[in-house]
Write an enzyme that holds these catalytic residues in place. Structure first.
Site, PDB file in Angstrom:
ATOM      1  N   ASN A   7       0.875  -1.165   0.000  1.00 26.90           N
ATOM      2  CA  ASN A   7       0.000   0.000   0.000  1.00 26.90           C
ATOM      3  C   ASN A   7       0.915   1.217   0.000  1.00 26.90           C
ATOM      4  O   ASN A   7       1.509   1.564   1.013  1.00 26.90           O
ATOM      5  CB  ASN A   7      -0.882  -0.041   1.252  1.00 26.90           C
ATOM      6  CG  ASN A   7      -1.877   1.106   1.289  1.00 26.90           C
ATOM      7  OD1 ASN A   7      -1.837   2.001   0.444  1.00 26.90           O
ATOM      8  ND2 ASN A   7      -2.756   1.085   2.268  1.00 26.90           N
ATOM      9  N   ARG A  86      -2.472  -1.979  -3.650  1.00 29.60           N
ATOM     10  CA  ARG A  86      -3.687  -1.198  -3.474  1.00 29.60           C
ATOM     11  C   ARG A  86      -3.610   0.003  -4.421  1.00 29.60           C
ATOM     12  O   ARG A  86      -2.635   0.751  -4.400  1.00 29.60           O
ATOM     13  CB  ARG A  86      -3.787  -0.712  -2.038  1.00 29.60           C
ATOM     14  CG  ARG A  86      -5.004   0.141  -1.841  1.00 29.60           C
ATOM     15  CD  ARG A  86      -5.097   0.610  -0.427  1.00 29.60           C
ATOM     16  NE  ARG A  86      -6.347   1.310  -0.257  1.00 29.60           N
ATOM     17  CZ  ARG A  86      -6.538   2.241   0.663  1.00 29.60           C
ATOM     18  NH1 ARG A  86      -5.581   2.544   1.485  1.00 29.60           N
ATOM     19  NH2 ARG A  86      -7.697   2.834   0.754  1.00 29.60           N
ATOM     20  N   HIS A 174     -13.014   3.453  -0.167  1.00 29.22           N
ATOM     21  CA  HIS A 174     -12.996   2.444   0.913  1.00 29.22           C
ATOM     22  C   HIS A 174     -13.613   1.132   0.441  1.00 29.22           C
ATOM     23  O   HIS A 174     -14.096   0.339   1.255  1.00 29.22           O
ATOM     24  CB  HIS A 174     -13.791   2.896   2.166  1.00 29.22           C
ATOM     25  CG  HIS A 174     -13.237   4.100   2.857  1.00 29.22           C
ATOM     26  ND1 HIS A 174     -14.030   5.086   3.370  1.00 29.22           N
ATOM     27  CD2 HIS A 174     -11.963   4.441   3.153  1.00 29.22           C
ATOM     28  CE1 HIS A 174     -13.271   6.025   3.931  1.00 29.22           C
ATOM     29  NE2 HIS A 174     -12.017   5.649   3.804  1.00 29.22           N
ATOM     30  N   ARG A 233     -12.572  16.196   7.256  1.00 28.49           N
ATOM     31  CA  ARG A 233     -13.361  16.554   6.062  1.00 28.49           C
ATOM     32  C   ARG A 233     -14.799  16.860   6.461  1.00 28.49           C
ATOM     33  O   ARG A 233     -15.354  16.230   7.352  1.00 28.49           O
ATOM     34  CB  ARG A 233     -13.349  15.413   5.049  1.00 28.49           C
ATOM     35  CG  ARG A 233     -11.982  15.091   4.504  1.00 28.49           C
ATOM     36  CD  ARG A 233     -12.094  14.115   3.346  1.00 28.49           C
ATOM     37  NE  ARG A 233     -10.802  13.558   3.020  1.00 28.49           N
ATOM     38  CZ  ARG A 233     -10.546  12.254   2.951  1.00 28.49           C
ATOM     39  NH1 ARG A 233     -11.514  11.368   3.162  1.00 28.49           N
ATOM     40  NH2 ARG A 233      -9.340  11.830   2.646  1.00 28.49           N
ATOM     41  N   GLU A 376      -8.014  -4.637   5.232  1.00 28.23           N
ATOM     42  CA  GLU A 376      -7.877  -4.359   3.800  1.00 28.23           C
ATOM     43  C   GLU A 376      -6.723  -5.150   3.193  1.00 28.23           C
ATOM     44  O   GLU A 376      -6.808  -5.609   2.059  1.00 28.23           O
ATOM     45  CB  GLU A 376      -7.686  -2.850   3.585  1.00 28.23           C
ATOM     46  CG  GLU A 376      -8.976  -2.081   3.809  1.00 28.23           C
ATOM     47  CD  GLU A 376      -8.778  -0.607   4.103  1.00 28.23           C
ATOM     48  OE1 GLU A 376      -8.145  -0.291   5.140  1.00 28.23           O
ATOM     49  OE2 GLU A 376      -9.250   0.224   3.327  1.00 28.23           O
TER      50      GLU A 376
END
Ligand code: ADP
Length: 388
Positions: A7, A86, A174, A233, A376
């Site tokens: 990743n 990823r 996601h 955010r 993940e």
């Protein structure tokens, strides 16, 4: 079969080496602040505080670690037969996990404009992986791919069609996490024809409606700012605010991006993007912190209502990622006063979900309420293994 999962960020490289199909983790680690003096490399319990100048150097350090005779993790680089990467944005092009070829790399490059912070870094990881593990199959697992099943009525915006033709639509993110926890939830429920709402609540956060194992709608959109309130955010905001900031308050586009991405969300509401700080402050009577928690949970409730209506029901509600897995308070606030929708949490189970295999549903709850730790890296390893 040994599969390495990478990743790659602009200044970091996270890795895990799996033995598949047993899914045994052989090595887990990262190189961070690559290119800076303070960079460091960590693999299992081994740490070196030497400058790591590039992603390539980080992978060389990993190889040295793996090949070290004392450790005997691998005897030869060729034992690693697959590298799963990823990749954040697969645009409309990539609907599933894909073997990397020159053409695939060119397409990932074409998508730089959609994910300027992530895709270039992901491509560096791929090219470095190819250089160092020349014999291994390189495979891309996309964060957007799971959401490519979202039907047009849920992914198209009501703006002139010309923009849609140029790729302006909801993509969602996601996806690797939503896919992983929805598969795990279906295993627990014991069937795949289910209606799930999965809540990935980390620093970034998104909700996904998953119908029959496929993403049906999700709260992030063209970019990752939309939907739920996040650490820094804003989540959903009226577009007019942006024009007001630009035209009346003279903010530049880049400044507004920075505000909505990095200065908003829980940080703006309660002064910290770490939920633990906010929970502590709220516990000490801080009203702003309490308001932030209520707003955070309230936005999630709105999405639960939205998706339950769209799917005409819900079998399970799934909490995952840092906040979803660890915050008893947020789970309690989200599930509070939701009995009309069949959601009833068990307070005792919510205190310690692990002791109840993650099932925190109350005895009269029509909806199964699950806490499922996301993974993940394992999902990338599984998909890489399946493709190979
Ligand atoms: P990322 O998106 O960076 O992978 P994580 O999934 O690790 O983020 O989630 C980070 C968030 O999880 C932070 O807001 C952190 O405060 C929160 N978190 C972690 N542990 C706990 C805890 N025990 N209680 C409440 N919140 C927690």
């Amino acid at each position: 079969m040994k599969i390495l999962v990478l990743n790659s960020g602009s200044s970091s490289l996270k890795f895990q080496l799996f033995d598949m199909p047993q899914a045994k983790v052989l090595v887990k680690g990262l190189a961070e602040r690559i290119g800076e003096k303070t960079s460091r490399f960590l693999a299992n319990d081994y740490e070196i505080n030497q400058p790591v100048s590039s992603h390539k150097e980080a992978l060389h350090l990993l190889m040295d670690y793996l090949l070290n005779r004392g450790r005997q993790i691998i005897k030869d680089t060729s034992e690693i037969v697959g590298v799963g990467h990823r990749v954040v944005h697969g645009g409309n092009t990539f609907v599933q996990t894909t073997l990397i070829t020159e053409e695939v790399k060119n397409k990932i490059r074409e998508l730089f404009s959609l994910a300027p912070l992530h895709n270039p870094a992901n491509l560096i990881g791929i090219e470095t992986g190819e250089e160092i593990f020349g014999n291994a199959k390189q495979i891309a697992v996309f964060d957007t791919a799971f959401h490519q099943s979202i039907p047009i009525e849920n992914h198209k915006y009501a703006i002139p069609v010309d923009f849609y033709n140029k790729g302006v639509r909801k993509y969602g993110f996601h996806g690797i996490s939503h896919q992983y926890v929805s598969r795990e939830a279906n295993k627990i429920i014991g069937r795949t024809d289910t209606k799930l709402i999965t809540l990935h609540l980390g620093n970034g956060a998104s909700a996904t409606a998953v119908r029959n194992g496929k993403s049906f709608d999700t709260s992030m959109g063209f970019g990752p700012m939309n939907g739920l309130i996040m650490g820094t955010r804003s989540g959903d905001i009226d577009q007019s605010v942006i024009f007001y900031l630009m035209d009346k308050l003279n903010y530049k586009s880049a400044e507004i991006q920075n505000i909505l991405n990095k200065q908003s969300g829980m940080k703006a509401l309660a002064g910290s993007n770490d939920l633990r700080d906010i929970e502590t402050a709220s516990g000490n009577g801080d009203k702003q912190a309490q308001l932030a928690l209520d707003m955070y949970a309230g936005t999630i409730k709105k999405y639960i209502g939205n998706y339950t209506a769209q799917m005409n029901g819900m079998d399970a509600l799934v909490f995952t990622a840092g906040i979803g897995e660890n915050s008893q308070k947020i789970r309690e606030l989200v599930c509070k006063d939701m009995n009309y929708l069949g959601i009833e949490i068990d307070d005792t189970k919510n205190k310690n979900p692990e002791a109840y295999h993650g099932d925190i549903s109350g005895k009269n709850s029509k909806v199964q309420i699950l806490v499922i730790p996301t993974n993940e890296e394992l999902e990338i390893a599984k998909q890489t293994f399946e493709l190979m």
